[in-house]
Scaffold this active site. Structure first.
Site, PDB file in Angstrom:
ATOM      1  N   ASP A 129      51.412   3.302  24.344  1.00 42.80           N
ATOM      2  CA  ASP A 129      51.413   2.492  25.558  1.00 42.80           C
ATOM      3  C   ASP A 129      50.950   3.310  26.763  1.00 42.80           C
ATOM      4  O   ASP A 129      51.633   4.251  27.178  1.00 42.80           O
ATOM      5  CB  ASP A 129      52.863   1.998  25.747  1.00 42.80           C
ATOM      6  CG  ASP A 129      53.019   1.050  26.896  1.00 42.80           C
ATOM      7  OD1 ASP A 129      52.013   0.481  27.345  1.00 42.80           O
ATOM      8  OD2 ASP A 129      54.168   0.872  27.352  1.00 42.80           O
ATOM      9  N   GLY A 147      44.265  -3.436  29.052  1.00 42.23           N
ATOM     10  CA  GLY A 147      43.058  -3.687  29.838  1.00 42.23           C
ATOM     11  C   GLY A 147      42.702  -2.594  30.836  1.00 42.23           C
ATOM     12  O   GLY A 147      41.779  -2.762  31.627  1.00 42.23           O
ATOM     13  N   TRP A 148      43.399  -1.462  30.820  1.00 49.31           N
ATOM     14  CA  TRP A 148      43.091  -0.390  31.777  1.00 49.31           C
ATOM     15  C   TRP A 148      41.707   0.203  31.510  1.00 49.31           C
ATOM     16  O   TRP A 148      40.914   0.377  32.437  1.00 49.31           O
ATOM     17  CB  TRP A 148      44.147   0.717  31.723  1.00 49.31           C
ATOM     18  CG  TRP A 148      45.408   0.353  32.433  1.00 49.31           C
ATOM     19  CD1 TRP A 148      46.537  -0.175  31.875  1.00 49.31           C
ATOM     20  CD2 TRP A 148      45.688   0.473  33.839  1.00 49.31           C
ATOM     21  NE1 TRP A 148      47.490  -0.394  32.844  1.00 49.31           N
ATOM     22  CE2 TRP A 148      46.994  -0.001  34.053  1.00 49.31           C
ATOM     23  CE3 TRP A 148      44.942   0.933  34.921  1.00 49.31           C
ATOM     24  CZ2 TRP A 148      47.578  -0.023  35.320  1.00 49.31           C
ATOM     25  CZ3 TRP A 148      45.532   0.918  36.191  1.00 49.31           C
ATOM     26  CH2 TRP A 148      46.841   0.441  36.382  1.00 49.31           C
ATOM     27  N   ASP A 187      52.537  -7.379  30.820  1.00 48.22           N
ATOM     28  CA  ASP A 187      53.750  -7.764  30.076  1.00 48.22           C
ATOM     29  C   ASP A 187      54.040  -9.262  30.116  1.00 48.22           C
ATOM     30  O   ASP A 187      53.872  -9.922  31.140  1.00 48.22           O
ATOM     31  CB  ASP A 187      54.957  -7.014  30.647  1.00 48.22           C
ATOM     32  CG  ASP A 187      54.913  -5.549  30.265  1.00 48.22           C
ATOM     33  OD1 ASP A 187      53.876  -5.085  29.762  1.00 48.22           O
ATOM     34  OD2 ASP A 187      55.926  -4.866  30.475  1.00 48.22           O
TER      35      ASP A 187
HETATM   36  C1  GLA Z   1      55.032  -1.395  29.170  1.00 46.90           C
HETATM   37  C2  GLA Z   1      54.659  -2.214  27.934  1.00 46.90           C
HETATM   38  C3  GLA Z   1      55.896  -2.931  27.421  1.00 46.90           C
HETATM   39  C4  GLA Z   1      56.982  -1.912  27.098  1.00 46.90           C
HETATM   40  C5  GLA Z   1      57.268  -1.053  28.318  1.00 46.90           C
HETATM   41  C6  GLA Z   1      58.166   0.114  27.990  1.00 46.90           C
HETATM   42  O1  GLA Z   1      55.394  -2.191  30.254  1.00 46.90           O
HETATM   43  O2  GLA Z   1      53.667  -3.123  28.241  1.00 46.90           O
HETATM   44  O3  GLA Z   1      55.584  -3.690  26.274  1.00 46.90           O
HETATM   45  O4  GLA Z   1      56.569  -1.116  26.009  1.00 46.90           O
HETATM   46  O5  GLA Z   1      56.079  -0.495  28.870  1.00 46.90           O
HETATM   47  O6  GLA Z   1      58.405   0.945  29.107  1.00 46.90           O
END
Ligand code: GLA
Length: 440
Positions: free
Chosen positions: A175, A217-218, A259
């Site tokens: 991530d 998408g970064w 998210d």
């Molecule tokens: C980002 C991701 C989430 C989760 C959090 C954890 O926001 O997109 O799905 O993994 O980090 O910190």
């Protein structure tokens, strides 16, 4: 007209693939891969190879628990997943998201599980999960710090992948967290290079590990924080380009948006952001519109059903995000609907595209390996509405008759020629499997 006879011994599926007569036009229902070109004519053995390459299914800790996790919690989740027979529905990976590790690495670069919440480390948790029929997944970042501020893997990719594999993990979510690390302007090639480093480490040290990319998408510069325009101003082509590198660096799934939240509005926004991405999907390659929120927040039963059905036809990884320890009956029925899951797990691995959009009614269609078509009719309006699914909009031959099965009512509705009309409740879906009635 050429017909391909498909024989799948494992599934004893004998199916005709009348792609010419199916006439899901290339423009509407693109081939699996951006580079495959033309209509798909899968031979039997090639289709059989897709078994095991369908969208990953499982559970992830983030949506319900954020960083409030522990070994005990994951073990309780594994027990519950077994008790509710989620393995039989196809769910496999239980993924520990952010917060399992300490903020600092060891002097030798190793990652350390937080001893307060994982007192015996990760390995016994992986074993516990495997004994109940699931596989453990884990989380890290291509940065110094993860999004929640714990240690990431930048510069230590090989060491960490070896640790994850030694512990028994079979899945890693990676991530990208530029804001936390004060590097939001990092060039695309550098971001992609960081993902490639993990992909290479997986190839070398843990070839069976599933690589889940979460760059949101970064690298493609379509992330909300980098652009002044709103999501609807981004073209389908820009979206596709933003994620075209993910497969090549070893990703099996890649997050296509920021998210998710357990609200109807956010689920619909994410749905819209999938527009144009279907050509990137194929066997072992999936656009990921984020983990499911079914059973979370104040989503109604209809909204839960719609969210789940849409993710199924979009070929999304089905990663549950609710607290599995106590699943309300209505939610359990949704997440274990085998007929709807079968659309998602279809061996052709094609992502649905939206074929019509009028007055809040949107129709999504997905071609299936045996020549059937999966259809999901969504009503985004605040009132119940009549909806017509017309064969010509699906690209099906005029005058043909198709048997229609309602996958939520578990009912055969009969045979229909040229169209079928139904009523769809507000914020709900009607989901069909259509099978062509063979000409005499
Ligand atoms: C980002 C991701 C989430 C989760 C959090 C954890 O926001 O997109 O799905 O993994 O980090 O910190």
């Amino acid at each position: 007209m050429a017909l391909n006879l498909v024989k799948l011994s494992t599934l004893s599926l004998v199916a005709l693939l009348p792609w010419v007569s199916l006439q899901l036009t290339a423009a509407q229902l693109p081939a699996n891969r951006a580079d495959s070109g033309g209509d798909l004519q899968l031979a039997g053995p090639e289709l059989a190879k897709n078994a095991g390459q369908t969208p990953p299914m499982g559970w992830n800790s983030w949506n319900a628990f954020k960083s409030d996790i522990s070994a005990r919690l994951i073990e309780e989740i594994a027990d519950a997943a077994k008790r509710y027979k989620l393995d039989e529905a196809g769910y496999k990976f239980l993924v520990i998201d952010d917060g399992w590790q300490l903020r600092e690495l060891r002097a030798n670069g190793e990652m350390v599980a937080n001893p307060e919440i994982f007192p015996h480390g990760i390995a016994p948790v992986a074993q516990y999960v495997r004994q109940r029929g699931f596989e453990l997944g884990i989380y890290s970042s291509p940065n110094t710090l993860t999004c929640a501020g714990f240690a990431g893997s930048l510069g230590h990719e090989g060491v960490h992948v070896r640790q994850f594999a030694d512990w028994g993990c079979r899945f890693v979510k990676y991530d990208y967290c530029p804001v936390r690390n004060d590097e939001p302007g990092l060039p695309s090639d550098d971001i992609i290079g960081r993902y490639r480093a993990l992909g290479d480490a997986i190839k070398t040290h843990a070839p069976g590990m599933l690589f889940s990319i979460c760059d949101k998408g970064w690298a493609g510069r379509i992330n909300k924080r980098q652009r002044s325009m709103n999501a609807s101003a981004i073209t389908s082509q820009q979206r596709r380009q933003a994620f075209a590198w993910c497969r090549e660096v070893g990703g099996v799934m890649w997050r296509t948006t920021g998210d998710i939240k357990p609200t109807w509005q956010r689920i619909m926004e994410i749905l819209d952001e999938q527009e144009g991405l279907a050509p990137l999907a194929g066997p072992n390659a999936f656009n990921d519109p984020d983990m499911l929120e079914v059973g979370n927040g104040n989503l109604t039963e209809a909204e839960n059903r719609a969210h789940f059905s849409l993710w199924c036809v979009l070929n999304a990884p089905l990663m549950l995000g609710n607290d599995l320890r106590k699943i309300p009956e209505g939610v359990l029925k949704i997440i274990t609907n085998k007929e709807v899951i079968a659309l998602n797990q279809d061996l052709l691995c094609r992502q649905a595209v939206r074929v019509t959009d009028a007055n809040g009614i949107q129709v999504f269609a997905k071609p299936l390996a045996n020549g059937d078509v999966g259809v999901c009719v969504l009503n985004r309006a605040n009132t119940n509405q009549a909806a017509t699914v017309a064969w010509d909009k699906l690209g099906l031959e005029k005058g043909t008759t198709w048997r229609v099965r309602d996958l939520w009512a578990h009912q055969d509705l009969g045979a229909f020629t040229n169209q079928i009309t139904t009523t769809v409740s507000s914020h709900d879906v009607v989901t069909y499997r259509m099978s062509r009635v063979t000409k005499k």
